[in-house]
Design an enzyme around this catalytic site. Structure first.
Site, mmCIF file in Angstrom:
data_model
loop_
_atom_site.group_PDB
_atom_site.id
_atom_site.type_symbol
_atom_site.label_atom_id
_atom_site.label_comp_id
_atom_site.label_asym_id
_atom_site.label_seq_id
_atom_site.Cartn_x
_atom_site.Cartn_y
_atom_site.Cartn_z
ATOM 1 N N CYS A 95 0.837 -1.195 0.000
ATOM 2 C CA CYS A 95 0.000 0.000 0.000
ATOM 3 C C CYS A 95 0.874 1.249 0.000
ATOM 4 O O CYS A 95 0.629 2.195 -0.758
ATOM 5 C CB CYS A 95 -0.918 -0.019 1.227
ATOM 6 S SG CYS A 95 -2.115 1.341 1.287
ATOM 7 N N CYS A 96 1.928 1.260 0.836
ATOM 8 C CA CYS A 96 2.855 2.390 0.884
ATOM 9 C C CYS A 96 3.540 2.586 -0.468
ATOM 10 O O CYS A 96 3.779 3.724 -0.894
ATOM 11 C CB CYS A 96 3.913 2.170 1.964
ATOM 12 S SG CYS A 96 3.320 2.388 3.658
ATOM 13 N N CYS A 135 -0.739 8.684 7.063
ATOM 14 C CA CYS A 135 -2.091 8.382 6.610
ATOM 15 C C CYS A 135 -3.004 8.141 7.817
ATOM 16 O O CYS A 135 -2.569 7.598 8.843
ATOM 17 C CB CYS A 135 -2.085 7.151 5.711
ATOM 18 S SG CYS A 135 -1.249 7.399 4.129
ATOM 19 N N CYS A 190 -3.202 4.735 9.529
ATOM 20 C CA CYS A 190 -1.925 4.235 10.040
ATOM 21 C C CYS A 190 -1.312 5.156 11.101
ATOM 22 O O CYS A 190 -0.129 5.041 11.423
ATOM 23 C CB CYS A 190 -0.933 4.060 8.892
ATOM 24 S SG CYS A 190 -1.494 2.889 7.626
ATOM 25 N N CYS A 245 7.954 3.478 5.902
ATOM 26 C CA CYS A 245 7.146 3.220 4.713
ATOM 27 C C CYS A 245 8.013 2.889 3.503
ATOM 28 O O CYS A 245 7.526 2.386 2.502
ATOM 29 C CB CYS A 245 6.271 4.424 4.394
ATOM 30 S SG CYS A 245 7.199 5.916 3.979
#
Length: 261
Positions: A120-121, A201, A204, A229
């Site tokens: 995702c990162c 985010c 997170c 990340c």
């Protein structure tokens, strides 16, 4: 109590640190042009933006809008542009890639495994970063040695494969950052007033509590060694620092609230 009241306490040698940071920015702009600032819109990066203005450096600024940032974070873009009369470039993930990832793995994929969180990162940060840095000889960050054990060997200038990373606040403390914010009335994310020292985010990031580490609110469900990340680590997972640095270790514990049981 707000963040300034809690944290603003300059180091005894703050004046020297400030002078060094300004000189580093000026020399970097002269040596590594074109240079750009990568701003997370956190307290440190707001300080770097102000330092650019103070040093009279015409440097581009960019933000990685992951699509999952807090509204309070994104609101700072307009405040930067109004205060400093500088355009902030916004880089977003490829929409098709982000959508496909969510469809395949769900909106909570980051909680399922370290691999999915890093994937995702990559989609939301790493790929947009590559576009943001294209054609640049150097980039500025707000990294500080005090932030975490993983960043304890951050240097002023770090050589990367295609460019250099410049860290003008490497030796600043959290107290130094907030002292400078207070002195110059620098705008900052109001989430800092709610005990968010490190803000990423929304899914997170959480507030921290009494005795917790500076970055404990980031990816709190993971082991400490995994809490990056990818923006500031080398391909092998280590920090990218390329030369030795001598510094006095600093505590990463900050004064914060205690949540009643």
């Amino acid at each position: 109590m707000g963040a300034i009241s809690l944290y603003a306490k300059a180091s005894p040698d703050f004046a020297q640190k400030l002078a060094h940071s300004l000189e580093l920015l000026k020399s970097s702009a002269a040596t590594y042009s074109p240079l750009t600032q990568a701003s997370s819109l956190g307290a440190e990066d707001m300080v770097v933006t102000h330092l650019l203005q103070e040093a009279g450096i015409d440097c581009s600024i960019f933000v990685l809008d992951t699509g999952m940032l807090h509204a309070e974070t994104l609101a700072l873009v307009g405040r930067i542009e109004e205060r400093y009369q500088r355009k902030v470039d916004i880089y977003r993930p490829v929409e098709s890639a982000a959508s496909a990832f969510v469809q395949t793995n769900g909106p909570d994929a980051m909680y399922k495994s370290l691999e999915l969180r890093k994937a995702c990162c990559h989609i939301r940060k790493m790929e947009p970063l590559e576009r943001a840095l294209a054609g640049k000889n150097g980039w500025l960050t707000g990294l500080r040695r005090e932030q975490s054990s993983a960043r304890a060997e951050v240097h002023d200038i770090e050589q990367q494969a295609e460019r250099v990373k410049v860290n003008p606040l490497a030796d600043w403390t959290w107290g130094d950052v907030w002292h400078y914010i207070s002195l110059n009335a620098i705008p900052y994310n109001p989430l800092h007033d709610q005990f968010f020292p490190s803000i990423g985010c929304a899914p997170c990031t959480r507030a921290v509590t009494l005795g917790e580490d500076f970055r404990s609110g980031r990816w709190w469900w993971e082991q400490e060694s995994a809490k990056e990340c990818g923006l500031h680590v080398a391909a092998d997972g280590t920090h990218e620092a390329q030369e030795p640095a001598a510094f006095e270790p600093l505590s990463s514990i900050i004064p914060i609230r205690e949540i009643p049981a």
